[in-house]
Design an enzyme around this catalytic site. Structure first.
Site, mmCIF file in Angstrom:
data_model
loop_
_atom_site.group_PDB
_atom_site.id
_atom_site.type_symbol
_atom_site.label_atom_id
_atom_site.label_comp_id
_atom_site.label_asym_id
_atom_site.label_seq_id
_atom_site.Cartn_x
_atom_site.Cartn_y
_atom_site.Cartn_z
ATOM 1 N N MET A 107 0.829 -1.202 0.000
ATOM 2 C CA MET A 107 0.000 0.000 0.000
ATOM 3 C C MET A 107 0.863 1.252 0.000
ATOM 4 S SD MET A 107 -2.959 1.264 -0.074
ATOM 5 C CE MET A 107 -3.189 3.023 -0.122
ATOM 6 N N HIS A 143 6.090 -0.066 -7.954
ATOM 7 C CA HIS A 143 4.677 0.310 -8.076
ATOM 8 C C HIS A 143 4.274 1.259 -6.945
ATOM 9 C CE1 HIS A 143 0.404 -0.499 -9.170
ATOM 10 N NE2 HIS A 143 0.221 -0.246 -7.890
ATOM 11 N N GLU A 144 4.557 0.867 -5.727
ATOM 12 C CA GLU A 144 4.126 1.702 -4.588
ATOM 13 C C GLU A 144 4.861 3.039 -4.607
ATOM 14 O OE1 GLU A 144 1.549 0.511 -3.342
ATOM 15 O OE2 GLU A 144 1.863 -1.543 -4.059
ATOM 16 N N HIS A 158 3.415 5.411 -7.141
ATOM 17 C CA HIS A 158 2.135 5.997 -6.720
ATOM 18 C C HIS A 158 2.338 7.375 -6.090
ATOM 19 C CE1 HIS A 158 -1.225 3.379 -7.468
ATOM 20 N NE2 HIS A 158 -0.806 2.373 -6.754
ATOM 21 N N GLU A 172 -4.380 3.305 -10.701
ATOM 22 C CA GLU A 172 -3.851 1.940 -10.762
ATOM 23 C C GLU A 172 -3.403 1.548 -12.172
ATOM 24 O OE1 GLU A 172 -2.845 0.684 -8.291
ATOM 25 O OE2 GLU A 172 -4.035 1.528 -6.655
HETATM 26 N N1 0A1 Z 1 -3.378 0.556 -3.739
HETATM 27 C C1 0A1 Z 1 -2.619 -0.614 -3.491
HETATM 28 C C2 0A1 Z 1 -3.368 -1.872 -3.365
HETATM 29 C C3 0A1 Z 1 -4.324 -2.032 -2.248
HETATM 30 C C4 0A1 Z 1 -5.647 -1.880 -2.486
HETATM 31 C C5 0A1 Z 1 -6.575 -2.145 -1.538
HETATM 32 C C6 0A1 Z 1 -6.133 -2.555 -0.323
HETATM 33 O O1 0A1 Z 1 -7.048 -2.832 0.624
HETATM 34 C C7 0A1 Z 1 -8.374 -2.920 0.216
HETATM 35 C C8 0A1 Z 1 -4.790 -2.706 -0.053
HETATM 36 C C9 0A1 Z 1 -3.874 -2.431 -1.033
HETATM 37 C C10 0A1 Z 1 -1.755 -0.876 -4.705
HETATM 38 O O2 0A1 Z 1 -2.200 -0.676 -5.817
HETATM 39 O O3 0A1 Z 1 -0.653 -1.323 -4.533
HETATM 40 ZN ZN ZN Z 2 -1.443 0.450 -7.058
#
Ligand code: 0A1
Ligand code: ZN
Length: 852
Positions: free
Chosen positions: A259, A293-294, A297, A316
């Site tokens: 995350m 990736h993280e 973001h 995403e």
């Molecule tokens: N945004 C993060 C992925 C992610 C999405 C939802 C989560 O809990 C519901 C946890 C992580 C990514 O794209 O890496």
């Molecule tokens: Zn992501």
């Protein structure tokens, strides 16, 4: 069916309205306690001048015990429901304060603030912040956060920069306005691997990878991957990091991969921890990609975020696209592209072709957690790849610069994103936008004509109906085509045909002979190509094509047609295929990784889908038998070459987790699995005994298990690795994935009896149940034991962890392709789940959609 029949109300994109208030600043104080954490919030609200509806002061909140609430210092009594609270508020700006109590130790859903192996961690995307305090928990409400954490634990982390610290507390301030889903807090007895990075404008950034004691020797690779990512984003996208510190934390219990919380990325430990002894080459590559990736973001997601959750692909799709570019640059671009195509077809095409199909930008949902899908992520990335292909690299770079300039600090939509491309290129993207709104994988039918001088290619497109979308309009499809002459020489280099109509023809003149087409080069669009061809032509492309994807694809098609003929008509393995394969594996000019990919047979699921596409009912056992027979035939035809090939590709230098060594190891492991059919496991046992890295150790074990050997090694493996959670996950999974079809459910069931099996840890649960769902012939065994076991466990998991339960329901999404008996058994299991009292919104929505 009424909206509320399954899992609560439906939320629609068309109903979007801005929140009635803006948040000027947020100050949080946490007094940590496993069962009674106190969260104090002090938030300045002001009327939102852009609000369209009458202002309603409703704050989201779930599973919170409200201790007190005040407005401008005066206690108030809001109306509290299970979803949040509502209160009368003053006309102008005011200060809202609350104190709530929460119990992180009882939080098994892993959303909000929870405990994992003694440490506190958070997960707020998409809607977890409402389990921490009352707040407008939506991505278009952005604010600056200051956080004070009080606890005796030695390491106390939150977003932004650390501003104060002392005995039993730490204070953090994040100067960048952010939505609540990017909030994070970590507290625990953690150790850090420190590092630093100097940005291109000369700012030094402190870096840390935080882990639990015992894991400190598995952080180096992640740290290096982080530095490479920071550099790459500066070099390729001109994006610099914007805080003094960047922290990464590994946590054992986590629903997803990782995350991107601002300045404090939290990772599933499987997506960060690696050493040569414990992680495979595949793990290293995945970790590098997820770290990237993280980190990426930070600009695509954090600095520019989403207006609402329907726009999830805005961050995403773009971030997956960026991490794919990064991996292609760091490793082998062709190998990455082939891997992406395999993954897309395996997961996204499957989703797009079944009851769970939805557009890249969905228009409604009940539970947003169910939309973190291959369609939003991977197809979302493909859509950006197509856009780049259509406008060209330079225009893409210009559009991205404009995007960052224009929208920094904003919460945006797909319309904003496409407008930037329209403004930067002058192109009208209204038809292209259909990629975001129409679900389903377009089918492109290609036919050709040669009149002795002119070669004409005709492309027809058809987008199939999907749930809620019976009619589709033609989309913009970039179709890359090359032409070879009969001697194998390329006579027309890659040309991008733009298919915009239902049917369109393209002509090529000046050719001496009828050319052999190399279609859909580089997998230029996420479509299904339908073209009549012959095995001779496929073998020709496999031998001569200059485009690595198209070349691999030719081999793939050849393998598939040979397998189908075996499974369907009981034919002997196709000699032309075996011959072509033999040429290819010995071709020293080819990258070993590419050779390994070309040798891999189409998956059972891929073959099942191929039968379904031919209007036939797939027989999982026959498919399994067919692949086994083909493997035996391949081993037989290569038997004189295997020892030499194995020796030539065995890495003897010290382990490096790079593409070059990894490619060799993967090829050697493929060869080893064939040798195991011939030598009763001698070579595999030798590799197992000598291995000093997990890729070789696991490769050998898997070769043995695939041939019903290796029980000694399996036991030794468990003895050696019982203290290493992530390695033991592999041990659990490998037994289920290699179990014979009639034994898979029993093997999985026996594993759940072990004391080290726990459904509270998503990695461990997936190691067993995910592996069962992936073992196609085992899961779909005629006894129905696989279906029943999975349903039993989903029923047990749902009250604890709805998110992971719902996600795993997708194992049933292909049910309609099977025979009446299997369909009946699956329906029974799904209905058993659906009927449970108190079933979560997550699971109820998924089961409802699959059954519809
Ligand atoms: N945004 C993060 C992925 C992610 C999405 C939802 C989560 O809990 C519901 C946890 C992580 C990514 O794209 O890496
Ligand atoms: Zn992501």
């Amino acid at each position: 069916m009424k909206d509320t029949d399954t899992g609560g109300p439906t939320i629609y994109l068309k109903d979007y309205q801005p929140f009635g208030f803006v948040v000027r600043d947020v100050s949080l104080r946490f007094v940590l306690h496993p069962t009674a954490t106190r969260v104090h919030s002090r938030i300045t609200f002001a009327p939102n001048p852009d609000a369209t509806a009458p202002r309603d002061f409703f704050l989201d909140g779930e599973d919170l015990k409200l201790i007190e609430a005040r407005i401008d210092g005066t206690p108030v009594t809001p109306e509290v429901t299970a979803e949040g609270l509502r209160c009368d508020v003053p006309e102008g700006e005011f200060v809202w304060e609350t104190e709530v109590e929460i119990a992180p130790d009882e939080n098994t859903a892993l959303e909000g603030l929870y405990m994992s192996n003694g440490m506190y961690s958070t997960q707020c995307e998409a809607q977890g912040f409402r389990k921490i305090t009352y707040y407008p928990d939506r991505p278009d409400v952005m604010s600056v956060f200051t956080v004070r954490i009080e606890s005796d634990l030695p390491v106390l982390l939150s977003n932004g920069n650390k501003v104060a610290t002392g005995e039993g507390f730490a204070e953090w301030h994040d100067p960048w306005p952010k939505p609540a889903y990017l909030f994070a807090l970590v507290a625990g007895e953690l150790l850090n691997l420190p590092g630093s990075f100097t940005t291109r404008s000369g700012k030094e950034v402190e870096l840390n990878v935080w882990v639990r004691k015992g894991d400190e020797d598995k952080c180096d690779f992640a740290m290096e991957a982080l530095k490479k990512s920071m550099k790459w984003d500066e070099d390729v996208y001109g994006r610099e990091y914007d805080l003094d510190i960047f922290n990464i934390v590994a946590v054992d219990d986590f629903n997803m991969g990782a995350m991107e919380n601002k300045g404090l990325n939290i990772f599933n430990s499987s997506a960060v921890l690696a050493s040569p002894e414990t992680a495979t080459d595949g793990n290293f590559e995945r970790i590098e990609a997820i770290i990237a990736h993280e980190y990426f973001h930070n600009w695509t997601g954090n600095r520019i975020t989403c207006r609402d959750w329907f726009q999830l692909c805005l961050k995403e799709g773009l971030t997956v696209f960026r991490d794919s570019q990064f991996t292609a640059d760091m490793r082998s671009a062709p190998v990455k592209r082939i891997g992406d195509a395999l993954d897309l077809r395996g997961r996204q095409f499957r989703e797009d072709g079944g009851p769970l199909a939805h557009p890249v930008r969905p228009e409604s949902f009940k539970e947003i957690n169910n939309f973190y899908t291959a369609t939003v992520y991977e197809k979302g990335a493909e859509v950006i790849g197509m856009l780049k292909r259509l406008v060209g690299d330079e225009a893409y770079a210009k559009a991205l610069d404009l995007y960052f300039d224009r929208h920094d600090g904003q919460a945006c939509t797909i319309e904003d994103w496409l407008k930037v491309f329209e403004d930067a290129t002058g192109r009208d993207l209204s038809q292209f936008k259909l990629w975001y709104s129409q679900a389903g994988t377009p089918k492109v039918t290609m036919s050709e004509d040669w009149d002795g001088a002119t070669y004409t290619v005709t492309l027809k497109q058809q987008v199939p109906p999907t749930p809620g979308q019976p009619e589709k309009a033609p989309q913009v499809i970039p179709f890359a085509l090359g032409l070879l002459d009969p001697s194998g020489k390329e006579v027309q280099p890659t040309t991008l045909l733009e298919l915009t109509e239902a049917e369109q023809s393209f002509t090529f003149k000046g050719l001496k002979n009828r050319p052999i087409p190399s279609p859909l080069r580089g997998f230029s669009a996420p479509v299904i190509l339908d073209r009549e061809t012959t095995n001779e032509e496929r073998a020709f492309l496999l031998a001569h094509d200059t485009d690595p994807f198209a070349r691999w694809e030719a081999g793939r098609q050849l393998a598939k047609s040979a397998l189908i003929a075996m499974i369907d008509g009981g034919q002997a393995p196709d000699a032309a295929y075996l011959d072509a394969l033999r040429q290819l594996v010995k071709d020293e000019t080819l990258d070993p990784a590419f050779r390994a990919l070309t040798m891999a047979l189409p998956s059972e699921d891929d073959l099942a889908q191929t039968f379904a596409d031919m209007g036939r009912t797939p027989d999982p056992q026959a498919i399994w038998d067919g692949r086994e027979a083909m493997r035996g035939a391949v081993a037989e035809v290569l038997k004189d070459d295997l020892t030499l090939l194995y020796a030539a590709n065995t890495v003897t230098e010290p382990f490096r987790p790079d593409a070059e060594q990894g490619g060799k190891r993967s090829f050697a492991n493929v060869i080893l699995s064939l040798m195991t059919r011939q030598d009763n496991g001698d070579a595999a046992r030798a590799q197992y005994a000598a291995a000093d890295n997990m890729t070789q150790q696991l490769g050998a074990l898997s070769a043995l298990l695939a041939n019903d050997l290796g029980s000694l090694e399996l036991g030794a493996f468990a003895d050696q690795w019982q203290g290493e959670r992530l390695v033991m996950d592999k041990w659990f999974a490998i037994q289920v994935s290699h179990a014979r079809p009639d034994q898979a459910a029993q093997v999985a069931s026996d594993l759940t009896e072990r004391p080290d099996f726990t459904m509270k840890n998503p990695n461990r649960f997936r190691a067993v149940m995910g592996a069962l769902a992936m073992n196609q012939a085992g899961f779909h065994h005629a006894s129905g034991a696989g279906y029943k076991l999975l349903a039993d466990w989903l029923i047990k998991l749902d009250p604890l962890n709805p998110q992971t339960t719902a996600r795993m329901c997708s194992a049933f999404q292909t049910w309609r392709r099977y025979d009446a008996d299997r369909q009946g058994m699956i329906r029974e299991e799904l209905e058993r789940i659906a009927a449970l009292p108190g079933l979560s919104r997550d699971t109820s929505e998924m089961v409802g959609r699959i059954l519809e």
